[in-house]
Scaffold this active site. Structure first.
Site, PDB file in Angstrom:
ATOM      1  CD  GLU A  66      -2.434  18.610  -9.437  1.00 38.33           C
ATOM      2  OE1 GLU A  66      -2.324  17.541 -10.041  1.00 38.33           O
ATOM      3  OE2 GLU A  66      -3.250  18.781  -8.526  1.00 38.33           O
TER       4      GLU A  66
HETATM    5  C1  TNX Z   1      -2.368  15.054  -7.556  1.00 38.75           C
HETATM    6  S1  TNX Z   1      -0.119  15.581  -5.860  1.00 38.75           S
HETATM    7  C2  TNX Z   1      -2.637  16.087  -6.653  1.00 38.75           C
HETATM    8  C3  TNX Z   1      -3.836  16.002  -5.824  1.00 38.75           C
HETATM    9  C4  TNX Z   1      -4.663  14.791  -6.125  1.00 38.75           C
HETATM   10  C5  TNX Z   1      -3.769  13.595  -6.323  1.00 38.75           C
HETATM   11  C6  TNX Z   1      -4.507  12.317  -6.524  1.00 38.75           C
HETATM   12  C7  TNX Z   1      -0.580  16.912  -5.841  1.00 38.75           C
HETATM   13  C8  TNX Z   1       0.373  17.808  -5.230  1.00 38.75           C
HETATM   14  N1  TNX Z   1      -1.785  17.137  -6.383  1.00 38.75           N
HETATM   15  O1  TNX Z   1      -4.615  17.168  -5.952  1.00 38.75           O
HETATM   16  O2  TNX Z   1      -5.528  14.577  -5.048  1.00 38.75           O
HETATM   17  O3  TNX Z   1      -2.948  13.844  -7.446  1.00 38.75           O
HETATM   18  O4  TNX Z   1      -3.652  11.221  -6.523  1.00 38.75           O
END
Ligand code: TNX
Length: 493
Positions: free
Chosen positions: A310
């Site tokens: 992300e």
């Molecule tokens: C996505 S999964 C994220 C996290 C969040 C999570 C909550 C991922 C690699 N990144 O930053 O905590 O969703 O479910």
């Protein structure tokens, strides 16, 4: 013998029982420090409820009187691999054998599950303590059977992490991935950059009802204690420093890590994707080299996780350049790099590991020869609610019932990722909505044992067969004081 989780490779019940009694001795063969430590750990599990002394003795020492329970390494049976074991129980003896010590530890976990649930009690219970006679031979499906714990959004102290390790190891999980840094908190002392923990360690996610929540961090001594505790239970700690996004806590601690040299204000919300390290500044890579270097020195396991998910505030070309440079830094410190699957967009070495969760880059990683860990969010993001009524948790990846977390096939989960690219499976527990160990236990149980079975058991898995086995574990969790979700999907015993 029909209540075991994970399901063993083969189970042949026989007639009769071995009664664990006050005159039982545990023999270690050979009585190396490691085999003796496994025997002592097992004895320590069995003493409180039974009240028996259960002494551990070298098999080649003075003759042992009374009933015998032996743990032995068998150098000949290499087909058991690094983690497999055989457990042979007759009315007269218990013989646990393995090719390597980890197998003895796992056989011990199986043995705990063969005893009545009250064995898990911390205080003496009436007994008796029968072990059903029979023969079990058991080896794992995957080398990577993990659990990720997010200690960045809310901090969980050393005692809580040890509790999680105990519960995970009881189901033969062997990796604890610690998500040590994110926008809301930095949780590990780095001596060369002390403000990371001093400033970044102060914050955590503000609760849904608006309460500021205290932060916290592990000193290096705390972290070493966790690593050692995990290692004694054959769990490898995989530390994650998420970057280049998910870095607000670091960007708040050190102005110079920001492209504009302005420190960011602390962040305690739950949005993702807004922060980025300064990709073009050399100090960024000095910082990373220092952090990775200290973590590598503290971490005996082979793997260091660099996040990489992300990174919405970093453009693609910058992201790729950054990941390639950081992967080289990790390699330079003698570790294998692990990243969320977005790292598949960069050029990866075949020793890299990509962790699948959702966005669709795992096949690109596998095509470069990297290995893949499966953490599909709609299956094993155990921070998702079970159903509408669950008081904790998020819902962005859906509701995850006990069946949903269990009833899928790792081998065919990802188009474009063949079975030989799979390293294993890992459940993830993000902690935006979780503040206490009770919360953690509630989300992990009863879903985590199902993920453990997906990682361990190659064949014979099916939901209808699993349900009654799982039901039998409720009484064990009660005896352990585990705060589990009594879902109606299972007919609890
Ligand atoms: C996505 S999964 C994220 C996290 C969040 C999570 C909550 C991922 C690699 N990144 O930053 O905590 O969703 O479910």
């Amino acid at each position: 013998m029909n209540q075991l989780i994970p399901l063993p490779t083969s189970v042949q019940p026989a007639d009769g029982v071995f009664l664990l009694t006050a005159d039982t001795t545990i023999a270690a063969n050979p009585a190396t420090a490691e085999v003796t430590a496994i025997a002592e750990l097992l004895a320590a599990h069995l003493r409180p409820a039974t009240g028996y002394p259960l002494p551990v003795r070298p098999a080649d020492g003075p003759p042992i009187s009374g009933r015998l329970f032996s743990l032995a390494l068998d150098p000949a049976d290499s087909s058991l691999g690094d983690e497999g074991y055989t457990l042979h129980i007759t009315p007269d003896t218990v013989r646990l054998t393995a090719h390597q010590p980890a197998g003895l530890f796992y056989g011990g976990q199986t043995l705990r599950q063969l005893l009545p649930p009250a064995i898990e009690s911390a205080t003496p219970q009436p007994g008796p303590w029968p072990l059903p006679a029979g023969m079990i031979r058991d080896t794992p499906r995957f080398v990577w059977r993990g659990l990720m714990l997010d200690v960045a959004r809310h901090f969980f102290g050393v005692a809580d992490v040890k509790r999680v390790i105990d519960l995970a190891a009881a189901y033969k999980l062997n990796r604890l991935h610690l998500h040590l840094a994110d926008d809301q908190g930095w949780r590990i002392e780095i001596k060369s950059w002390p403000e990371l923990a001093r400033v970044g360690g102060q914050t955590a996610v503000t609760t849904a009802d608006g309460r500021a929540w205290p932060g916290g961090y592990y000193t290096q001594a705390d972290y070493a204690e966790i690593v050692a505790y995990a290692a004694a239970r054959y769990v490898t700690v995989v530390p994650e420093i998420d970057m280049p996004g998910h870095t607000n806590a670091a960007l708040a601690a050190y102005a110079e890590l920001n492209a504009d040299d302005q420190p960011r204000p602390p962040y305690t919300g739950i949005e993702v994707g807004f922060s980025s390290l300064a990709i073009d500044k050399e100090i960024t890579y000095r910082f990373i080299d220092d952090v990775i270097g200290e973590l590598a020195a503290l971490t005996p396991g082979d793997y260091l996780h660099i996040g990489g998910d992300e990174a919405l505030a970093t453009d693609k070309a910058d992201y790729v350049r950054f990941i390639e440079r950081v992967a080289a830094i990790v390699a330079g410190h003698g570790k294998r790099v692990v990243g969320w699957e977005e790292i598949g967009q960069a050029h990866l070495s075949p020793t890299a590991v990509a962790q699948h969760w959702a966005p669709g880059h795992a096949a690109a990683a596998a095509a470069q020869g990297a290995k893949v860990i499966l953490s599909p969010a709609p299956r094993v993001y155990l921070d998702m609610k079970y159903d509408e009524a669950t008081p904790l948790g998020l819902v962005w990846a859906g509701k995850i019932s006990v069946r949903t977390a269990y009833d899928w096939q790792p081998e065919t989960q990802l188009p474009g990722v063949s079975e030989d690219s799979l390293l294993g499976v890992e459940a993830a527990l993000w902690a935006e909505t979780l503040t206490t160990i009770d919360d953690v236990e509630f989300m992990l149980f009863p879903r985590l044992p199902g993920v453990a079975e997906l990682g361990w058991s190659a064949a014979g898995r099916d939901w209808e067969g699993y349900r009654p086995r799982l039901a039998a574990h409720g009484a064990r969790w009660e005896a352990m004081g585990v705060n589990f979700h009594r879902t109606e999907e299972v007919d609890w015993e």
